[in-house]
Design an enzyme around this catalytic site. Structure first.
Site, PDB file in Angstrom:
ATOM      1  CB  CYS A   1      82.848  39.611  45.509  1.00 14.24           C
ATOM      2  SG  CYS A   1      84.348  40.561  45.880  1.00 14.24           S
ATOM      3  CB  THR A   2      87.457  36.738  46.956  1.00 19.28           C
ATOM      4  OG1 THR A   2      87.790  38.086  46.585  1.00 19.28           O
ATOM      5  CG2 THR A   2      87.751  35.800  45.806  1.00 19.28           C
ATOM      6  CG  HIS A   3      87.329  41.279  49.343  1.00 24.66           C
ATOM      7  ND1 HIS A   3      88.018  40.672  48.313  1.00 24.66           N
ATOM      8  CD2 HIS A   3      88.175  42.214  49.858  1.00 24.66           C
ATOM      9  CE1 HIS A   3      89.217  41.233  48.211  1.00 24.66           C
ATOM     10  NE2 HIS A   3      89.337  42.160  49.133  1.00 24.66           N
TER      11      HIS A   3
ATOM     12  CB  CYS B   1      89.672  36.310  41.302  1.00 20.45           C
ATOM     13  SG  CYS B   1      89.198  37.987  40.874  1.00 20.45           S
ATOM     14  CG  ASN B   2      83.370  35.670  42.406  1.00 21.69           C
ATOM     15  OD1 ASN B   2      82.369  34.993  42.236  1.00 21.69           O
ATOM     16  ND2 ASN B   2      84.063  35.625  43.529  1.00 21.69           N
ATOM     17  CB  THR B   3      86.802  40.191  38.753  1.00 21.97           C
ATOM     18  OG1 THR B   3      86.075  40.703  39.887  1.00 21.97           O
ATOM     19  CG2 THR B   3      86.808  41.233  37.665  1.00 21.97           C
TER      20      THR B   3
ATOM     21  N   GLY C   1      88.242  44.242  40.000  1.00 23.63           N
ATOM     22  CA  GLY C   1      86.816  44.565  39.820  1.00 23.63           C
ATOM     23  C   GLY C   1      86.496  45.695  38.863  1.00 23.63           C
TER      24      GLY C   1
ATOM     25  CG  ASP D   1      91.985  36.558  44.767  1.00 22.06           C
ATOM     26  OD1 ASP D   1      90.931  36.655  44.109  1.00 22.06           O
ATOM     27  OD2 ASP D   1      92.245  37.333  45.707  1.00 22.06           O
ATOM     28  CB  SER D   2      92.421  40.241  42.020  1.00 24.43           C
ATOM     29  OG  SER D   2      91.511  40.184  43.101  1.00 24.43           O
TER      30      SER D   2
ATOM     31  CD  GLU E   1      91.082  45.549  49.584  1.00 22.22           C
ATOM     32  OE1 GLU E   1      91.551  46.633  49.199  1.00 22.22           O
ATOM     33  OE2 GLU E   1      91.158  44.489  48.933  1.00 22.22           O
TER      34      GLU E   1
HETATM   35  N1  I24 Z   1      91.261  42.548  53.809  1.00 20.64           N
HETATM   36  C1  I24 Z   1      91.555  42.418  52.518  1.00 20.64           C
HETATM   37  N2  I24 Z   1      92.465  43.166  51.862  1.00 20.64           N
HETATM   38  C2  I24 Z   1      93.165  44.095  52.535  1.00 20.64           C
HETATM   39  C3  I24 Z   1      91.946  43.470  54.473  1.00 20.64           C
HETATM   40  C4  I24 Z   1      92.922  44.268  53.895  1.00 20.64           C
HETATM   41  N3  I24 Z   1      93.422  45.112  54.841  1.00 20.64           N
HETATM   42  C5  I24 Z   1      92.764  44.815  55.990  1.00 20.64           C
HETATM   43  N4  I24 Z   1      91.876  43.836  55.780  1.00 20.64           N
HETATM   44  N5  I24 Z   1      94.084  44.840  51.906  1.00 20.64           N
HETATM   45  O1  I24 Z   1      90.902  41.473  51.814  1.00 20.64           O
HETATM   46  C6  I24 Z   1      94.319  44.719  50.516  1.00 20.64           C
HETATM   47  C7  I24 Z   1      95.519  45.471  50.072  1.00 20.64           C
HETATM   48  N6  I24 Z   1      96.752  44.938  50.626  1.00 20.64           N
HETATM   49  C8  I24 Z   1      96.852  43.484  50.492  1.00 20.64           C
HETATM   50  C9  I24 Z   1      98.187  42.961  50.995  1.00 20.64           C
HETATM   51  O2  I24 Z   1      99.258  43.624  50.347  1.00 20.64           O
HETATM   52  C10 I24 Z   1      99.183  45.040  50.403  1.00 20.64           C
HETATM   53  C11 I24 Z   1      97.865  45.587  49.950  1.00 20.64           C
HETATM   54  C12 I24 Z   1      90.048  40.546  52.463  1.00 20.64           C
HETATM   55  C13 I24 Z   1      90.838  39.454  53.088  1.00 20.64           C
HETATM   56  C14 I24 Z   1      90.120  38.178  53.077  1.00 20.64           C
HETATM   57  C15 I24 Z   1      90.896  37.049  53.706  1.00 20.64           C
HETATM   58  C16 I24 Z   1      90.940  43.249  56.740  1.00 20.64           C
HETATM   59  C17 I24 Z   1      91.339  41.834  57.136  1.00 20.64           C
HETATM   60  C18 I24 Z   1      92.523  41.573  57.813  1.00 20.64           C
HETATM   61  C19 I24 Z   1      92.882  40.286  58.185  1.00 20.64           C
HETATM   62  C20 I24 Z   1      92.049  39.216  57.836  1.00 20.64           C
HETATM   63  C21 I24 Z   1      90.858  39.456  57.146  1.00 20.64           C
HETATM   64  C22 I24 Z   1      90.520  40.764  56.800  1.00 20.64           C
HETATM   65  F1  I24 Z   1      93.332  42.595  58.130  1.00 20.64           F
HETATM   66  F2  I24 Z   1      89.417  41.011  56.148  1.00 20.64           F
HETATM   67  N1  DGL Z   2      88.824  38.922  43.959  1.00 19.18           N
HETATM   68  C1  DGL Z   2      87.841  39.839  43.416  1.00 19.18           C
HETATM   69  C2  DGL Z   2      86.566  39.064  43.066  1.00 19.18           C
HETATM   70  O1  DGL Z   2      86.252  38.029  43.615  1.00 19.18           O
HETATM   71  C3  DGL Z   2      87.540  40.984  44.347  1.00 19.18           C
HETATM   72  C4  DGL Z   2      88.659  41.972  44.508  1.00 19.18           C
HETATM   73  C5  DGL Z   2      89.023  42.700  43.223  1.00 19.18           C
HETATM   74  O2  DGL Z   2      88.241  43.515  42.730  1.00 19.18           O
HETATM   75  O3  DGL Z   2      90.087  42.402  42.721  1.00 19.18           O
HETATM   76  O4  DGL Z   2      85.836  39.482  42.209  1.00 19.18           O
END
Ligand code: I24
Ligand code: DGL
Length: 278
Positions: free
Chosen positions: A184-186, A73-75, A43, A10-11, A152
């Protein structure tokens, strides 16, 4: 004998939504997950670059002797799946076909909506996959670039989240789709909000979860499924970014506290550093 693992790429951390479903449906399997958190998001990136990054992750997993590869990852699926399938000699499964099949099965009015990143929507891969199988279906696609940043920043039900989701889905509501693919995964994290905005008559499809259903079938088809045994399964996580941040999100989401997470530098992925242990 050591179990041969399934690779998942995944990304970043979003693919953990797919991983969670995989751990639930396939508890006897071993998994190696790699998330490219250092170069996330994919994305908004051009297709050629997403393809290159996806190859970097794929090569890393191939070194680990995986038996099957899941592009969570969809992208990345939209950009790289055909090429990966052509070159690799193990089964490669993306998230777009399983999501498309589930949407075709679900729709009654033959009106399907697709939401995803800019890269996924621009590629038109969902629309192509669906209309190739069912020409009389209308597919309406909408990029939702604001959804990933929303999740995020931990916004799942705030007033801002409601406003963004409502505005982004306005067009699809007008099109009267009865099925909406979360491409999209999120997006499964926004599911309650998306459902609320679209209304109860619209069925939401989780492409990642559908993909795991199909992986389960494929493991049996190829006679590759692990059975319950004394041999424990492995779950290893690799990230190109911070181990601590990955651990925090992954252990929270997967509800596991002893996660094995290792950092893999981009240089290592690119093979510039070749004297590291593998
Ligand atoms: N959810 C995602 N990415 C993040 C986040 C999040 N921060 C809080 N939550 N950050 O994706 C991305 C950037 N980071 C990634 C780690 O390394 C540094 C940079 C969705 C996750 C799907 C499982 C919210 C959050 C969380 C815990 C669980 C789920 C969730 F904090 F959505
Ligand atoms: N994992 C990407 C997807 O499912 C979403 C996050 C990104 O843009 O990298 O398309």
């Amino acid at each position: 004998m050591k179990k041969q693992a399934i690779g998942l790429l995944d990304s970043g951390v979003g693919g953990l939504t797919v991983m969670k479903e995989a751990m639930k449906q396939l508890p006897n399997e071993s998994f190696y997950y790699i998330g490219d958190t250092a170069r996330c998001p994919y994305g908004p990136r051009p297709k050629e670059q997403v393809k290159e990054f996806t190859w970097d992750l794929t090569k890393f997993l191939l070194e680990k002797n995986i038996k099957m590869l899941i592009i969570a990852c969809n992208t990345a699926t939209a950009a790289a799946l055909p090429e990966l399938k052509k070159v690799l000699d193990i089964p490669v499964i993306g998230v777009i076909l399983p999501g498309s099949r589930a949407a075709i099965k679900t729709t009654q009015m033959n009106r399907i909506g697709i939401i995803g990143t800019e890269g996924t929507i621009l590629s038109g891969e969902y629309k192509k996959a669906i209309t190739k199988k069912q020409a009389n279906t209308s597919v309406f696609s909408q990029a939702c670039p604001k959804f990933v940043p929303l999740i995020e920043s931990n916004q799942f039900s705030s007033a801002i989240a409601k406003k963004v989701v409502t505005e982004s889905l306005q067009g699809l509501r007008k099109q009267k789709v009865d099925t909406l693919v979360m491409g999209c995964t999120h997006y499964p994290l926004l599911r309650p909000l998306i459902q609320n905005v679209m209304g109860d008559t619209v069925t939401l499809i989780d492409s990642g979860a559908e993909t795991v259903n199909e992986v389960s079938v494929l493991l049996d088809y190829y006679d590759m499924a692990e059975e319950k045994s004394e041999q424990p399964n492995e779950r290893k996580f690799y990230t190109t970014g911070s181990v601590n941040m990955f651990k925090e999100i992954a252990s929270d989401w997967l509800e596991l506290n002893e996660l094995e997470v290792e950092q893999v530098s981009i240089a290592r992925l690119k093979g510039i550093i070749d004297n590291e242990r593998t």
